[in-house]
Scaffold this active site. Structure first.
Site, PDB file in Angstrom:
ATOM      1  N   ASN A 209      37.879 -13.044 -16.651  1.00  0.00           N
ATOM      2  CA  ASN A 209      36.779 -12.610 -15.681  1.00  0.00           C
ATOM      3  C   ASN A 209      36.632 -13.804 -14.756  1.00  0.00           C
ATOM      4  O   ASN A 209      37.211 -14.871 -14.676  1.00  0.00           O
ATOM      5  CB  ASN A 209      35.597 -12.450 -16.698  1.00  0.00           C
ATOM      6  CG  ASN A 209      35.244 -13.680 -17.306  1.00  0.00           C
ATOM      7  OD1 ASN A 209      34.666 -14.706 -16.711  1.00  0.00           O
ATOM      8  ND2 ASN A 209      35.161 -13.529 -18.662  1.00  0.00           N
ATOM      9  N   LYS A 288      57.628 -11.042 -21.970  1.00  0.00           N
ATOM     10  CA  LYS A 288      57.284 -10.271 -20.777  1.00  0.00           C
ATOM     11  C   LYS A 288      57.521  -8.719 -20.635  1.00  0.00           C
ATOM     12  O   LYS A 288      58.804  -8.290 -21.147  1.00  0.00           O
ATOM     13  CB  LYS A 288      57.863 -11.169 -19.315  1.00  0.00           C
ATOM     14  CG  LYS A 288      57.352 -10.547 -18.357  1.00  0.00           C
ATOM     15  CD  LYS A 288      57.898 -11.185 -16.945  1.00  0.00           C
ATOM     16  CE  LYS A 288      57.319 -10.766 -15.415  1.00  0.00           C
ATOM     17  NZ  LYS A 288      58.116 -11.330 -14.534  1.00  0.00           N
ATOM     18  N   PRO A 305      35.359 -11.852 -32.250  1.00  0.00           N
ATOM     19  CA  PRO A 305      34.115 -12.225 -33.074  1.00  0.00           C
ATOM     20  C   PRO A 305      33.177 -12.913 -31.831  1.00  0.00           C
ATOM     21  O   PRO A 305      33.441 -13.245 -30.822  1.00  0.00           O
ATOM     22  CB  PRO A 305      34.532 -13.411 -33.723  1.00  0.00           C
ATOM     23  CG  PRO A 305      36.025 -13.950 -33.210  1.00  0.00           C
ATOM     24  CD  PRO A 305      36.370 -12.625 -32.273  1.00  0.00           C
ATOM     25  N   ASP A 306      31.865 -12.486 -32.270  1.00  0.00           N
ATOM     26  CA  ASP A 306      30.746 -12.834 -31.517  1.00  0.00           C
ATOM     27  C   ASP A 306      30.264 -14.339 -32.066  1.00  0.00           C
ATOM     28  O   ASP A 306      29.639 -14.484 -33.114  1.00  0.00           O
ATOM     29  CB  ASP A 306      29.448 -11.901 -31.592  1.00  0.00           C
ATOM     30  CG  ASP A 306      28.508 -12.352 -30.531  1.00  0.00           C
ATOM     31  OD1 ASP A 306      28.265 -13.333 -30.364  1.00  0.00           O
ATOM     32  OD2 ASP A 306      27.906 -11.290 -30.088  1.00  0.00           O
ATOM     33  N   PHE A 323      23.199 -17.031 -23.062  1.00  0.00           N
ATOM     34  CA  PHE A 323      23.039 -16.734 -21.453  1.00  0.00           C
ATOM     35  C   PHE A 323      23.686 -15.313 -21.595  1.00  0.00           C
ATOM     36  O   PHE A 323      24.282 -14.719 -22.384  1.00  0.00           O
ATOM     37  CB  PHE A 323      24.213 -17.469 -20.826  1.00  0.00           C
ATOM     38  CG  PHE A 323      23.690 -18.841 -20.333  1.00  0.00           C
ATOM     39  CD1 PHE A 323      23.383 -19.930 -21.107  1.00  0.00           C
ATOM     40  CD2 PHE A 323      23.390 -18.948 -18.739  1.00  0.00           C
ATOM     41  CE1 PHE A 323      22.783 -21.014 -20.481  1.00  0.00           C
ATOM     42  CE2 PHE A 323      22.939 -19.990 -18.325  1.00  0.00           C
ATOM     43  CZ  PHE A 323      22.564 -21.137 -19.209  1.00  0.00           C
ATOM     44  N   LYS A 337      19.758  -8.716 -25.940  1.00  0.00           N
ATOM     45  CA  LYS A 337      20.874  -9.554 -26.446  1.00  0.00           C
ATOM     46  C   LYS A 337      20.286 -10.569 -27.281  1.00  0.00           C
ATOM     47  O   LYS A 337      20.575 -11.139 -28.548  1.00  0.00           O
ATOM     48  CB  LYS A 337      21.727 -10.158 -25.458  1.00  0.00           C
ATOM     49  CG  LYS A 337      22.492  -9.510 -24.820  1.00  0.00           C
ATOM     50  CD  LYS A 337      23.306 -10.048 -23.896  1.00  0.00           C
ATOM     51  CE  LYS A 337      24.369  -8.920 -22.919  1.00  0.00           C
ATOM     52  NZ  LYS A 337      25.028  -9.363 -21.898  1.00  0.00           N
ATOM     53  N   LYS A 341      21.239 -10.870 -31.104  1.00  0.00           N
ATOM     54  CA  LYS A 341      22.097 -12.190 -31.745  1.00  0.00           C
ATOM     55  C   LYS A 341      21.217 -13.081 -32.485  1.00  0.00           C
ATOM     56  O   LYS A 341      21.402 -14.023 -32.917  1.00  0.00           O
ATOM     57  CB  LYS A 341      22.662 -12.811 -30.562  1.00  0.00           C
ATOM     58  CG  LYS A 341      23.918 -12.224 -29.751  1.00  0.00           C
ATOM     59  CD  LYS A 341      24.304 -12.601 -28.460  1.00  0.00           C
ATOM     60  CE  LYS A 341      25.261 -11.574 -27.765  1.00  0.00           C
ATOM     61  NZ  LYS A 341      26.686 -12.029 -27.984  1.00  0.00           N
TER      62      LYS A 341
HETATM   63  O1  PMT Z   1      30.968 -20.108 -14.995  1.00  0.00           O
HETATM   64  P1  PMT Z   1      29.955 -19.761 -13.696  1.00  0.00           P
HETATM   65  O2  PMT Z   1      30.964 -19.143 -12.682  1.00  0.00           O
HETATM   66  O3  PMT Z   1      29.076 -20.686 -13.240  1.00  0.00           O
HETATM   67  O4  PMT Z   1      29.037 -18.360 -14.127  1.00  0.00           O
HETATM   68  C1  PMT Z   1      28.260 -18.701 -14.774  1.00  0.00           C
HETATM   69  C2  PMT Z   1      27.811 -17.506 -15.932  1.00  0.00           C
HETATM   70  C3  PMT Z   1      27.310 -16.163 -14.971  1.00  0.00           C
HETATM   71  C4  PMT Z   1      29.232 -16.886 -16.736  1.00  0.00           C
HETATM   72  C5  PMT Z   1      26.826 -17.747 -16.987  1.00  0.00           C
HETATM   73  O5  PMT Z   1      25.729 -18.163 -16.363  1.00  0.00           O
HETATM   74  C6  PMT Z   1      26.705 -16.575 -17.851  1.00  0.00           C
HETATM   75  O6  PMT Z   1      25.551 -15.756 -17.778  1.00  0.00           O
HETATM   76  N1  PMT Z   1      27.379 -16.493 -19.212  1.00  0.00           N
HETATM   77  C7  PMT Z   1      27.135 -15.414 -20.169  1.00  0.00           C
HETATM   78  C8  PMT Z   1      27.888 -14.244 -19.683  1.00  0.00           C
HETATM   79  C9  PMT Z   1      27.343 -12.949 -20.458  1.00  0.00           C
HETATM   80  O7  PMT Z   1      26.749 -12.092 -19.966  1.00  0.00           O
HETATM   81  O8  PMT Z   1      27.980 -13.102 -21.618  1.00  0.00           O
HETATM   82  P2  PMT Z   1      27.686 -11.825 -22.900  1.00  0.00           P
HETATM   83  O9  PMT Z   1      26.638 -10.858 -22.369  1.00  0.00           O
HETATM   84  O10 PMT Z   1      28.928 -11.169 -23.175  1.00  0.00           O
HETATM   85  O11 PMT Z   1      27.259 -12.718 -23.962  1.00  0.00           O
HETATM   86  C10 PMT Z   1      26.055 -13.215 -24.307  1.00  0.00           C
HETATM   87  C11 PMT Z   1      25.955 -14.384 -24.800  1.00  0.00           C
HETATM   88  O12 PMT Z   1      26.765 -14.395 -26.141  1.00  0.00           O
HETATM   89  C12 PMT Z   1      26.259 -15.582 -24.031  1.00  0.00           C
HETATM   90  O13 PMT Z   1      25.949 -16.663 -24.407  1.00  0.00           O
HETATM   91  C13 PMT Z   1      28.079 -15.712 -24.567  1.00  0.00           C
HETATM   92  O14 PMT Z   1      28.334 -16.822 -24.268  1.00  0.00           O
HETATM   93  C14 PMT Z   1      27.921 -15.168 -25.961  1.00  0.00           C
HETATM   94  N2  PMT Z   1      29.051 -14.494 -26.578  1.00  0.00           N
HETATM   95  C15 PMT Z   1      29.545 -13.334 -26.196  1.00  0.00           C
HETATM   96  C16 PMT Z   1      30.575 -12.561 -26.623  1.00  0.00           C
HETATM   97  C17 PMT Z   1      31.009 -13.423 -27.802  1.00  0.00           C
HETATM   98  N3  PMT Z   1      32.414 -12.772 -28.217  1.00  0.00           N
HETATM   99  N4  PMT Z   1      30.784 -14.488 -28.342  1.00  0.00           N
HETATM  100  C18 PMT Z   1      29.942 -15.243 -27.611  1.00  0.00           C
HETATM  101  O15 PMT Z   1      29.578 -16.323 -27.969  1.00  0.00           O
END
Ligand code: PMT
Length: 394
Positions: A209, A288, A305-306, A323, A337, A341
């Site tokens: 991403n 490949k 895994p989360d 985040f 979220k 979580k």
């Molecule tokens: O890197 P930049 O270009 O500066 O951009 C920053 C950002 C936009 C990526 C950052 O600010 C941000 O928002 N990061 C979280 C992105 C997101 O929406 O993640 P999520 O909704 O998939 O997950 C929510 C939370 O769970 C996050 O804290 C993520 O790190 C965590 N997560 C998610 C999935 C997973 N399998 N494991 C996790 O730990």
């Protein structure tokens, strides 16, 4: 401007790294510091006073008998006005003179007469650095409460390789900013994830991403400046690790999960900034994929895994911060979220604000309510987030 209003005396001593002090001066001034340069006679053999005068917009002092100070006490006046004396580069000779409390030139006299902290960035040939006399002096300087920045290891101006290089100006700037930052996370161990993950389809292709890592790296830097011991588990990004932060490079969500789980036991605060892939490719190819064999290959996805949810569910879990990047309904989705979580704090940002650039717009959600932060640079937002976290963890 992270050094706005700070008055810094930049002492420059004789060594080839003196030319880098000009760049350091520029960086300090760019962050709003008011910099007064004082040079030893040796330094003037490497760079002229004119360079530093032009960059600082102030006359440069080299001589303790300088007649420009009406009371003829340049050493007292200049050091009394300072919040910090920073000597970069500091030669072996200068360090030895400071150890012995010598006052045989203006800069040494200012250091002796100072009423403010002293930071020293040594720069010298590796053998001079390793000499037992220099090593004794280093121990004495540390015992006297003087903070040592570096030196680094690498190729030296003389062509030799070893310890003794001055830290780069950007690294010294980071140390100076950290020095002035309130230590609200002193003694805390902080684990942070940042950047994207990369889920392989075959040895060259993958799913990833647009996360640049900037937000996570800024949070790591702010935590470190707040006095924490910081480990950054980073997906593939093109950024340098912030000064003083341990970085663990990972590629996939599974790698990130393993790296976090291996370190989480020794963590007080966990901050998940990474944009972790929710799914990985179940049938990733060992070799490949070829275009002309067997038509379009199906890609099967399997859930990752989360990491954040798993950390939050641990017994004795660290304080967990998530985040959430959303394209709409920020509050509703971020709060959902947070609940799912089971974490105390989540920082929400809109995808159009957060991904990529240097600026962002964050809204913090916790049990106390909704806390929008003023839009601004990720560095400033990160400091505000760290302050918010420090108030919560006490
Ligand atoms: O890197 P930049 O270009 O500066 O951009 C920053 C950002 C936009 C990526 C950052 O600010 C941000 O928002 N990061 C979280 C992105 C997101 O929406 O993640 P999520 O909704 O998939 O997950 C929510 C939370 O769970 C996050 O804290 C993520 O790190 C965590 N997560 C998610 C999935 C997973 N399998 N494991 C996790 O730990």
């Amino acid at each position: 401007m992270e050094l706005q209003g700070k008055r810094i005396v930049l002492g420059v001593t004789g060594g080839i790294a003196a030319y880098k002090a000009a760049e350091l001066l520029r960086l300090l001034a760019k962050q709003g510091a008011d910099v007064q340069v004082a040079m030893t006679d040796g330094a003037t053999h490497f760079v002229t006073t004119t360079t530093f005068q032009a960059l600082s917009g102030r006359p440069v002092f080299t001589d303790q008998w300088d007649g420009r100070m009406p009371n003829a006490m340049a050493h007292i006046d200049l050091s009394r006005q300072a919040d910090l004396i920073l000597v970069a580069p500091a030669s072996a000779d200068f360090m030895a003179r400071v150890v012995h409390g010598m006052a045989d030139d203006l800069l040494a006299t200012m250091v002796l007469a100072r009423d403010c902290p002293l930071l020293i960035a040594p720069a010298m040939n590796r053998q001079m650095w390793e000499n037992p006399a220099t090593q004794r002096n280093v121990l004495q300087l540390l015992a006297d409460g003087i903070k040592m920045l570096g030196p680094a290891s690498g190729e030296q101006a003389c062509g030799e390789v070893g310890v003794g290089r001055m830290l780069e100006p950007e690294e010294i700037l980071e140390e100076v900013i950290a020095f002035f930052s309130p230590k609200v996370l002193a003694g805390k161990r902080v684990l942070i994830t940042a950047g994207p993950t990369f889920e392989a389809i075959d040895p060259v292709r993958g799913i990833t991403n647009r996360s640049s890592g900037r937000m996570g790296y800024a949070v790591a830097r702010a935590a470190r400046q707040a006095g924490a011991e910081v480990t950054l588990v980073s997906g593939p990004v093109g950024l340098d690790a912030p000064q003083g932060v341990e970085r663990i490079n990972v590629l996939s969500a599974l790698d990130m999960h393993a790296a976090v789980m291996a370190r989480v036991a020794a963590t007080d605060i966990f901050i998940g900034v990474a944009a972790v892939a929710d799914y990985r490719v179940a049938n990733a190819a060992e070799h490949k994929l070829k275009k002309d064999t067997g038509g379009i290959p199906p890609i099967e996805l399997i859930e990752n895994p989360d990491i954040l949810a798993e950390v939050a569910a641990l017994e004795g879990a660290p304080y967990c911060v998530g985040f959430a990047a959303e394209s709409r309904n920020l509050e509703a989705y971020a709060q959902a979220k947070r609940r799912k979580k089971n974490i105390p704090l989540i920082a929400g940002n809109l995808i159009q604000d957060g991904f990529g650039g240097d600026d962002n717009r964050l809204v913090l959600f916790d049990d106390a309510g909704v806390h929008p932060l003023p839009p601004g640079p990720k560095s400033v937002l990160s400091r505000q987030l760290i302050e918010h976290i420090s108030a919560a963890v006490g």
